[in-house]
Design a protein around this motif. Structure first.
Motif, PDB file in Angstrom:
ATOM      1  N   LYS A  68      16.189  -5.187   7.342  1.00  0.00           N
ATOM      2  CA  LYS A  68      15.203  -4.734   8.327  1.00  0.00           C
ATOM      3  C   LYS A  68      14.824  -5.851   9.288  1.00  0.00           C
ATOM      4  CE  LYS A  68      10.522  -2.819   8.642  1.00  0.00           C
ATOM      5  NZ  LYS A  68       9.297  -2.442   7.885  1.00  0.00           N
ATOM      6  N   ASN A  69      14.908  -7.096   8.794  1.00  0.00           N
ATOM      7  CA  ASN A  69      14.541  -8.248   9.613  1.00  0.00           C
ATOM      8  C   ASN A  69      15.748  -9.015  10.146  1.00  0.00           C
ATOM      9  OD1 ASN A  69      11.392  -8.808   9.500  1.00  0.00           O
ATOM     10  ND2 ASN A  69      12.001  -7.967   7.508  1.00  0.00           N
ATOM     11  N   GLY A  70      16.911  -8.340  10.162  1.00  0.00           N
ATOM     12  CA  GLY A  70      18.090  -8.923  10.801  1.00  0.00           C
ATOM     13  C   GLY A  70      18.935  -9.846   9.960  1.00  0.00           C
ATOM     14  N   VAL A  71      18.708  -9.874   8.652  1.00  0.00           N
ATOM     15  CA  VAL A  71      19.505 -10.716   7.763  1.00  0.00           C
ATOM     16  C   VAL A  71      20.396  -9.820   6.911  1.00  0.00           C
ATOM     17  CG1 VAL A  71      19.457 -12.399   5.873  1.00  0.00           C
ATOM     18  CG2 VAL A  71      17.734 -12.499   7.684  1.00  0.00           C
ATOM     19  N   ALA A 122       8.312 -22.515   5.404  1.00  0.00           N
ATOM     20  CA  ALA A 122       9.659 -22.220   5.904  1.00  0.00           C
ATOM     21  C   ALA A 122      10.001 -20.732   5.866  1.00  0.00           C
ATOM     22  CB  ALA A 122      10.696 -22.997   5.098  1.00  0.00           C
ATOM     23  N   ILE A 123       9.360 -19.984   4.985  1.00  0.00           N
ATOM     24  CA  ILE A 123       9.656 -18.553   4.850  1.00  0.00           C
ATOM     25  C   ILE A 123       8.424 -17.764   5.259  1.00  0.00           C
ATOM     26  CG2 ILE A 123      10.376 -16.711   3.294  1.00  0.00           C
ATOM     27  CD1 ILE A 123      11.736 -18.811   1.562  1.00  0.00           C
ATOM     28  N   LYS A 124       8.478 -17.210   6.444  1.00  0.00           N
ATOM     29  CA  LYS A 124       7.335 -16.482   7.004  1.00  0.00           C
ATOM     30  C   LYS A 124       7.569 -14.976   7.082  1.00  0.00           C
ATOM     31  CE  LYS A 124       4.706 -20.089   7.947  1.00  0.00           C
ATOM     32  NZ  LYS A 124       3.374 -20.284   7.312  1.00  0.00           N
ATOM     33  N   SER A 125       8.830 -14.563   6.976  1.00  0.00           N
ATOM     34  CA  SER A 125       9.171 -13.146   7.025  1.00  0.00           C
ATOM     35  C   SER A 125      10.572 -12.960   6.461  1.00  0.00           C
ATOM     36  CB  SER A 125       9.120 -12.617   8.466  1.00  0.00           C
ATOM     37  OG  SER A 125      10.248 -13.061   9.211  1.00  0.00           O
ATOM     38  N   GLY A 126      11.013 -11.708   6.409  1.00  0.00           N
ATOM     39  CA  GLY A 126      12.359 -11.439   5.930  1.00  0.00           C
ATOM     40  C   GLY A 126      13.424 -12.073   6.797  1.00  0.00           C
ATOM     41  N   LEU A 180       4.062 -12.904   0.614  1.00  0.00           N
ATOM     42  CA  LEU A 180       4.742 -12.636   1.887  1.00  0.00           C
ATOM     43  C   LEU A 180       4.664 -11.146   2.232  1.00  0.00           C
ATOM     44  CD1 LEU A 180       6.449 -13.714   4.230  1.00  0.00           C
ATOM     45  CD2 LEU A 180       8.491 -13.255   2.840  1.00  0.00           C
ATOM     46  N   TYR A 181       5.087 -10.291   1.306  1.00  0.00           N
ATOM     47  CA  TYR A 181       4.979  -8.841   1.478  1.00  0.00           C
ATOM     48  C   TYR A 181       4.224  -8.269   0.290  1.00  0.00           C
ATOM     49  CZ  TYR A 181       8.576  -9.164   5.108  1.00  0.00           C
ATOM     50  OH  TYR A 181       9.292  -9.482   6.243  1.00  0.00           O
ATOM     51  N   ASP A 182       3.144  -7.574   0.576  1.00  0.00           N
ATOM     52  CA  ASP A 182       2.320  -6.987  -0.483  1.00  0.00           C
ATOM     53  C   ASP A 182       2.462  -5.473  -0.435  1.00  0.00           C
ATOM     54  OD1 ASP A 182       0.405  -6.167  -2.288  1.00  0.00           O
ATOM     55  OD2 ASP A 182      -1.110  -7.616  -1.625  1.00  0.00           O
ATOM     56  N   MET A 183       3.179  -4.936  -1.388  1.00  0.00           N
ATOM     57  CA  MET A 183       3.427  -3.490  -1.435  1.00  0.00           C
ATOM     58  C   MET A 183       2.664  -2.821  -2.560  1.00  0.00           C
ATOM     59  SD  MET A 183       7.518  -3.561  -0.531  1.00  0.00           S
ATOM     60  CE  MET A 183       7.840  -4.994  -1.569  1.00  0.00           C
ATOM     61  N   ARG A 184       1.480  -3.375  -2.848  1.00  0.00           N
ATOM     62  CA  ARG A 184       0.629  -2.785  -3.879  1.00  0.00           C
ATOM     63  C   ARG A 184      -0.288  -1.695  -3.324  1.00  0.00           C
ATOM     64  NH1 ARG A 184      -1.548  -8.440  -6.341  1.00  0.00           N
ATOM     65  NH2 ARG A 184      -1.688  -8.817  -4.089  1.00  0.00           N
ATOM     66  N   THR A 185      -0.297  -1.529  -2.034  1.00  0.00           N
ATOM     67  CA  THR A 185      -1.160  -0.533  -1.405  1.00  0.00           C
ATOM     68  C   THR A 185      -0.325   0.396  -0.524  1.00  0.00           C
ATOM     69  OG1 THR A 185      -1.565  -1.826   0.601  1.00  0.00           O
ATOM     70  CG2 THR A 185      -3.024  -2.244  -1.300  1.00  0.00           C
ATOM     71  N   PRO A 186      -0.839   1.586  -0.222  1.00  0.00           N
ATOM     72  CA  PRO A 186      -0.126   2.472   0.702  1.00  0.00           C
ATOM     73  C   PRO A 186       0.116   1.813   2.053  1.00  0.00           C
ATOM     74  CG  PRO A 186      -1.812   3.699  -0.475  1.00  0.00           C
ATOM     75  CD  PRO A 186      -2.017   2.247  -0.819  1.00  0.00           C
ATOM     76  N   GLU A 187      -0.876   1.074   2.538  1.00  0.00           N
ATOM     77  CA  GLU A 187      -0.738   0.395   3.825  1.00  0.00           C
ATOM     78  C   GLU A 187       0.373  -0.651   3.770  1.00  0.00           C
ATOM     79  OE1 GLU A 187      -4.428   2.385   3.330  1.00  0.00           O
ATOM     80  OE2 GLU A 187      -3.607   0.722   2.138  1.00  0.00           O
ATOM     81  N   GLY A 188       0.418  -1.391   2.677  1.00  0.00           N
ATOM     82  CA  GLY A 188       1.451  -2.405   2.517  1.00  0.00           C
ATOM     83  C   GLY A 188       2.836  -1.797   2.408  1.00  0.00           C
ATOM     84  N   SER A 189       2.921  -0.650   1.734  1.00  0.00           N
ATOM     85  CA  SER A 189       4.194   0.050   1.614  1.00  0.00           C
ATOM     86  C   SER A 189       4.684   0.526   2.971  1.00  0.00           C
ATOM     87  CB  SER A 189       4.059   1.242   0.666  1.00  0.00           C
ATOM     88  OG  SER A 189       5.264   1.966   0.569  1.00  0.00           O
ATOM     89  N   LYS A 190       3.780   1.099   3.753  1.00  0.00           N
ATOM     90  CA  LYS A 190       4.148   1.589   5.091  1.00  0.00           C
ATOM     91  C   LYS A 190       4.589   0.447   5.994  1.00  0.00           C
ATOM     92  CE  LYS A 190       1.012   5.567   4.941  1.00  0.00           C
ATOM     93  NZ  LYS A 190      -0.243   6.162   5.501  1.00  0.00           N
TER      94      LYS A 190
END
Length: 351
Positions: free
Chosen positions: A168-171, A137-141, A218-228
């Motif tokens: 950022k995702n409209g919520v 049910a939860i695929k993005s923000g 869902l969101y992985d911000m452990r890497t520079p790429e994920g942060s960007k």
């Protein structure tokens, strides 16, 4: 009475930015065992959770003996929340704090001058985890609307990042319910019991959740790429920050600290997660040695190799805080980001 008043003022200043990145360090409050005594200055550093992987360089530097090699005695203290580390710093109880860089921006907006002197990371190290029951049910923000989303505490960095991902995702920020679920095991319990549908946390909690198949990333911000991808740029987080006036008055001591930490960051860049895990206290591997090494491996990309602040990172942090933080919003033009960090010491580091 002066110290009590200072502590009260520090706590009041930091109330809106509470519990920065508070995660799984609840069992390691207090002081770490002292390292080798050397003939040199003594510095107290409060860490927002010594056993959090995002703050790993603090304990690792002591375990490797690099503080002693640099000629400085460091007493590492631990609190489960980054806000407590900053409160101790402002109160004068410690000379340095290891926590999220965003505190320096928040405090400047409140008239306080604190700066990052060694930047450990270039990404938040945070992960938005969705309960296994809600994975379809939860695929993005965009699916955050009406959901209960776990954060460490209201007003924390996890709270800000969650709100940013929603908007950022409209919520709208008012269209979901942020739930304060604290650290480590309390976060996991909330996920298991359905108290939250998803939430933001760090390793080793993430590794524990995945190994037990309690949730998905869902969101992985452990890497520079994920942060960007998630935030639009590099998001410097864990760092050693200190009062600017203290730094200016103790440059030789700060240089010794920078030498030690940069040496550690370089060591981390040339050793395996298993080798890094082997240097840490055994009880930090709460889910077992293999899982702990896996947690370090997943988080390792967030760390810098030289302690230098990424060029565009501060601007990304400011834009995120300005979207929601009441003390920063509307003050973007008056924030002098150049005063929130310095590269003076890490560029001269002999580590």
């Amino acid at each position: 009475m002066r110290r009590t008043a200072a502590a009260a003022l520090a706590a009041a200043l930091l109330l809106p930015l509470a519990a920065c990145a508070n995660d799984a360090a609840t069992s390691h409050n207090g002081a770490a065992p002292a390292g080798k005594k050397v003939d040199g200055p003594t510095v107290k550093i409060m860490v927002g959770g010594l056993d959090k992987v995002i703050y790993l360089p603090a304990m690792l530097t002591q375990r490797l003996g690099y503080f002693a090699d640099a000629g400085v005695n460091v007493e590492l203290l631990s609190e489960p929340a980054g806000v407590n580390a900053t409160t101790a710093l402002l109160a004068g109880d410690v000379q340095g704090a290891v926590g999220f860089y965003d505190h320096t921006i928040d405090l400047q907006a409140k008239g306080k001058s604190v700066e990052s002197v060694v930047q450990f990371s270039q990404a938040p190290g945070e992960v938005e985890v969705v309960s296994a029951k809600q994975a379809d049910a939860i695929k993005s923000g965009a699916d955050f609307k009406g959901r209960k989303l776990g954060v460490t505490s209201i007003g924390s960095s996890t709270d800000f990042l969650t709100k940013y991902l929603a908007v950022k995702n409209g919520v709208g920020a008012s269209e979901f319910s942020p739930i304060a679920v604290g650290a480590g095991q309390t976060f996991i319990a909330a996920l298991q019991q359905g108290s939250i549908d998803a939430g933001m946390t760090t390793d080793p909690t993430v590794a524990n959740i995945l190994s037990k198949q309690l949730g998905t990333v869902l969101y992985d911000m452990r890497t520079p790429e994920g942060s960007k991808a998630a935030l639009g740029g590099l998001y410097p987080s864990s760092s050693l920050y200190m009062d600017t006036a203290w730094v200016d008055g103790h440059k030789d001591t700060v240089q010794k600290l920078a030498n030690a930490f940069v040496k550690t960051l370089k060591w981390m860049n040339t050793h395996t997660p298993e080798e890094i895990a082997a240097q840490m206290p055994a009880d930090y591997a709460q889910g077992g040695a293999p899982e702990y090494a896996a947690a370090i491996k997943a988080t390792l990309p967030m760390f810098t190799t030289d302690g230098v602040m990424p060029a565009d990172g501060p601007r990304t942090v400011l834009s995120v805080l300005a979207a929601f933080h009441p003390d920063v919003q509307g003050k973007e033009a008056s924030i002098d980001l150049a005063k929130t960090y310095t590269t003076e010491f890490v560029t001269r580091a002999t580590g």
